[in-house]
Scaffold this active site. Structure first.
Site, PDB file in Angstrom:
ATOM      1  N   ARG A  64       0.833  -1.201   0.000  1.00  0.00           N
ATOM      2  CA  ARG A  64       0.000   0.000   0.000  1.00  0.00           C
ATOM      3  C   ARG A  64       0.867   1.250   0.000  1.00  0.00           C
ATOM      4  O   ARG A  64       0.564   2.244  -0.667  1.00  0.00           O
ATOM      5  CB  ARG A  64      -0.924  -0.016   1.216  1.00  0.00           C
ATOM      6  CG  ARG A  64      -1.978   1.073   1.184  1.00  0.00           C
ATOM      7  CD  ARG A  64      -2.892   0.978   2.380  1.00  0.00           C
ATOM      8  NE  ARG A  64      -3.988   1.924   2.267  1.00  0.00           N
ATOM      9  CZ  ARG A  64      -4.664   2.413   3.300  1.00  0.00           C
ATOM     10  NH1 ARG A  64      -4.349   2.028   4.526  1.00  0.00           N
ATOM     11  NH2 ARG A  64      -5.639   3.265   3.126  1.00  0.00           N
ATOM     12  N   HIS A  68       0.620   4.136  -2.824  1.00  0.00           N
ATOM     13  CA  HIS A  68       0.213   5.489  -2.450  1.00  0.00           C
ATOM     14  C   HIS A  68       1.318   6.503  -2.704  1.00  0.00           C
ATOM     15  O   HIS A  68       1.040   7.673  -3.010  1.00  0.00           O
ATOM     16  CB  HIS A  68      -0.213   5.528  -0.984  1.00  0.00           C
ATOM     17  CG  HIS A  68      -1.588   4.990  -0.742  1.00  0.00           C
ATOM     18  ND1 HIS A  68      -2.511   5.628   0.062  1.00  0.00           N
ATOM     19  CD2 HIS A  68      -2.216   3.877  -1.208  1.00  0.00           C
ATOM     20  CE1 HIS A  68      -3.643   4.929   0.076  1.00  0.00           C
ATOM     21  NE2 HIS A  68      -3.474   3.863  -0.680  1.00  0.00           N
ATOM     22  N   VAL A  72       0.903   9.450  -6.465  1.00  0.00           N
ATOM     23  CA  VAL A  72       0.621  10.863  -6.238  1.00  0.00           C
ATOM     24  C   VAL A  72       1.614  11.757  -6.976  1.00  0.00           C
ATOM     25  O   VAL A  72       1.275  12.423  -7.937  1.00  0.00           O
ATOM     26  CB  VAL A  72       0.575  11.179  -4.736  1.00  0.00           C
ATOM     27  CG1 VAL A  72       0.369  12.670  -4.502  1.00  0.00           C
ATOM     28  CG2 VAL A  72      -0.568  10.399  -4.087  1.00  0.00           C
ATOM     29  N   ASP A  76       8.898   8.879  -5.193  1.00  0.00           N
ATOM     30  CA  ASP A  76       9.924   9.789  -4.696  1.00  0.00           C
ATOM     31  C   ASP A  76       9.982   9.851  -3.176  1.00  0.00           C
ATOM     32  O   ASP A  76      10.657  10.718  -2.610  1.00  0.00           O
ATOM     33  CB  ASP A  76       9.684  11.194  -5.244  1.00  0.00           C
ATOM     34  CG  ASP A  76       8.327  11.768  -4.819  1.00  0.00           C
ATOM     35  OD1 ASP A  76       7.548  11.023  -4.186  1.00  0.00           O
ATOM     36  OD2 ASP A  76       8.059  12.937  -5.130  1.00  0.00           O
ATOM     37  N   GLU A  87       1.687  14.684   2.419  1.00  0.00           N
ATOM     38  CA  GLU A  87       0.876  13.573   1.900  1.00  0.00           C
ATOM     39  C   GLU A  87       0.449  12.629   3.013  1.00  0.00           C
ATOM     40  O   GLU A  87      -0.649  12.073   2.985  1.00  0.00           O
ATOM     41  CB  GLU A  87       1.670  12.779   0.856  1.00  0.00           C
ATOM     42  CG  GLU A  87       1.837  13.452  -0.484  1.00  0.00           C
ATOM     43  CD  GLU A  87       2.717  12.633  -1.409  1.00  0.00           C
ATOM     44  OE1 GLU A  87       2.563  11.389  -1.442  1.00  0.00           O
ATOM     45  OE2 GLU A  87       3.565  13.219  -2.102  1.00  0.00           O
ATOM     46  N   ASN A  93      -4.323   8.582   3.237  1.00  0.00           N
ATOM     47  CA  ASN A  93      -3.076   7.989   3.729  1.00  0.00           C
ATOM     48  C   ASN A  93      -3.036   7.800   5.244  1.00  0.00           C
ATOM     49  O   ASN A  93      -2.015   7.374   5.781  1.00  0.00           O
ATOM     50  CB  ASN A  93      -1.888   8.869   3.311  1.00  0.00           C
ATOM     51  CG  ASN A  93      -1.655   8.850   1.826  1.00  0.00           C
ATOM     52  OD1 ASN A  93      -1.888   7.841   1.165  1.00  0.00           O
ATOM     53  ND2 ASN A  93      -1.198   9.972   1.279  1.00  0.00           N
ATOM     54  N   HIS A 191      -4.709  -6.980  -3.388  1.00  0.00           N
ATOM     55  CA  HIS A 191      -5.739  -7.148  -2.361  1.00  0.00           C
ATOM     56  C   HIS A 191      -5.844  -8.603  -1.909  1.00  0.00           C
ATOM     57  O   HIS A 191      -6.709  -8.931  -1.095  1.00  0.00           O
ATOM     58  CB  HIS A 191      -7.092  -6.658  -2.874  1.00  0.00           C
ATOM     59  CG  HIS A 191      -7.170  -5.169  -2.997  1.00  0.00           C
ATOM     60  ND1 HIS A 191      -8.238  -4.513  -3.558  1.00  0.00           N
ATOM     61  CD2 HIS A 191      -6.291  -4.192  -2.613  1.00  0.00           C
ATOM     62  CE1 HIS A 191      -8.026  -3.200  -3.532  1.00  0.00           C
ATOM     63  NE2 HIS A 191      -6.854  -2.986  -2.959  1.00  0.00           N
ATOM     64  N   SER A 249      -5.166 -18.074   3.159  1.00  0.00           N
ATOM     65  CA  SER A 249      -4.223 -17.334   2.314  1.00  0.00           C
ATOM     66  C   SER A 249      -4.401 -15.822   2.405  1.00  0.00           C
ATOM     67  O   SER A 249      -3.949 -15.094   1.521  1.00  0.00           O
ATOM     68  CB  SER A 249      -4.371 -17.772   0.850  1.00  0.00           C
ATOM     69  OG  SER A 249      -5.638 -17.399   0.327  1.00  0.00           O
TER      70      SER A 249
END
Length: 331
Positions: A64, A68, A72, A76, A87, A93, A191, A249
């Site tokens: 994630r 994320h 955006v 970086d 952010e 977030n 997911h 799982s």
């Protein structure tokens, strides 16, 4: 030479030069022999192994985090920066975690070779290592490194898709980042690990689309199970469920997620739409039936995502710390 051919060749050379300027420093093994006798990737791997040993959910956290961060302003590490307008403070977030692992890896690397390894590369390497630990040797993929860290961080929620987004809009978003529709289908397969808070799917249980009933695309048995976990009138803040409803799982990077959504057991609305939309249903079936194909494509798509908006050369910096309230500490 024909004038039209010359134009094509010239344009092609310009594009190649521009690509080299942006991505020329990214390569597999970028840090080899740049850290005295230390192996940069082994240092990161050790930190990830230690964390994974006590918390398998770190895999979903790092996946994630990379998504994320990259979606955006590019890959970086701007997501790591502290600050009231950063952010990290954006609504999308607030539940991102794993920052301590990145900071721990950065501390170890600064001790081994100060000022050499970027925080953005640490995110990419750590996520790769976590996926391999969860999914096994066939889930491991090679990553290119050589990124530099961003100079700024501002709140941005608009480039991160919400759970009710349509399949077509999701594809458009991914394409705008230089990814394909296949990349979108494969990357949503992340997911297969992770959790969702009740508020992200509760509308599907009690009053879907204002009907006063559950989402008809969700397995009725799953609806009843989730209703018991996320009661309509209760304060469900902090209540979470696994995105992969296969209990054996739910913390493993595999193709179980696709099998679940084909059985109408997707938790998020976009996940279930993925299995039902005519433009994606065949690809979902392929992933559900062939775990090796999924893992192979997943690695390739993760590498492509890791190339979004990268900074190299003098465009960025190598932070001394990965997060700080005083951003000048990174210059």
């Amino acid at each position: 030479m024909n004038k039209s051919v010359l134009v094509v060749v010239t344009v092609g050379l310009v594009l190649l030069l521009n690509m080299d300027a942006c991505y020329g420093q990214l390569k597999i093994g970028f840090y080899k022999e740049k850290c005295d006798y230390e192996d940069v990737e082994s240092i990161v791997n050790k930190v990830v192994n230690e964390s994974f040993a006590s918390d398998h959910s770190i895999v979903a956290a790092l996946l994630r985090m990379q998504f994320h961060d990259c979606f955006v302003t590019g890959c970086d590490a701007s997501l790591l920066l502290d600050g009231d307008s950063s952010e990290k403070k954006a609504i999308a977030n607030l539940n991102v975690r794993g920052f301590e692992l990145i900071d721990k890896a950065k501390t170890a690397l600064e001790q081994a070779c100060p000022g050499i390894v970027s925080c953005s590369d640490i995110i990419i390497m750590a996520t790769r290592d976590a996926v391999a630990l969860s999914g096994g040797s066939t889930a491991r993929y090679e990553v290119k490194t050589g990124r530099r860290d961003g100079l700024t961080s501002e709140q941005a929620n608009f480039d991160l898709p919400g759970p009710q987004i349509s399949v077509s809009n999701t594809i458009e978003l991914f394409v705008s980042k230089g990814l394909s529709d296949t990349d979108m289908i494969v990357l949503l397969g992340s997911h297969t690990v992770g959790i969702a808070h009740c508020n992200f799917f509760q509308n599907r249980l009690w009053n879907f689309g204002g009907t006063g009933s559950a989402d008809p695309s969700m397995d009725p048995a799953l609806v009843e199970t989730l209703k018991s976990q996320c009661p309509e009138s209760a304060n469900n803040e902090g209540v979470v469920v696994n995105l992969d409803q296969n209990p054996s799982s739910s913390n493993v990077v595999d193709n179980s997620f696709y099998q679940q959504i084909r059985s109408n057991r997707g938790i998020l609305e976009i996940d279930q739409k993925l299995a039902l939309d005519p433009s994606t249903t065949d690809a979902v079936a392929t992933m559900a039936n062939d775990g090796d194909t999924f893992l192979k494509l997943f690695g390739k798509s993760m590498v492509k995502m890791g190339g979004i908006g990268v900074l190299t050369g003098t465009d960025g910096q190598i932070r001394l710390k990965c997060s700080s309230a005083n951003w000048s500490n990174f210059e």
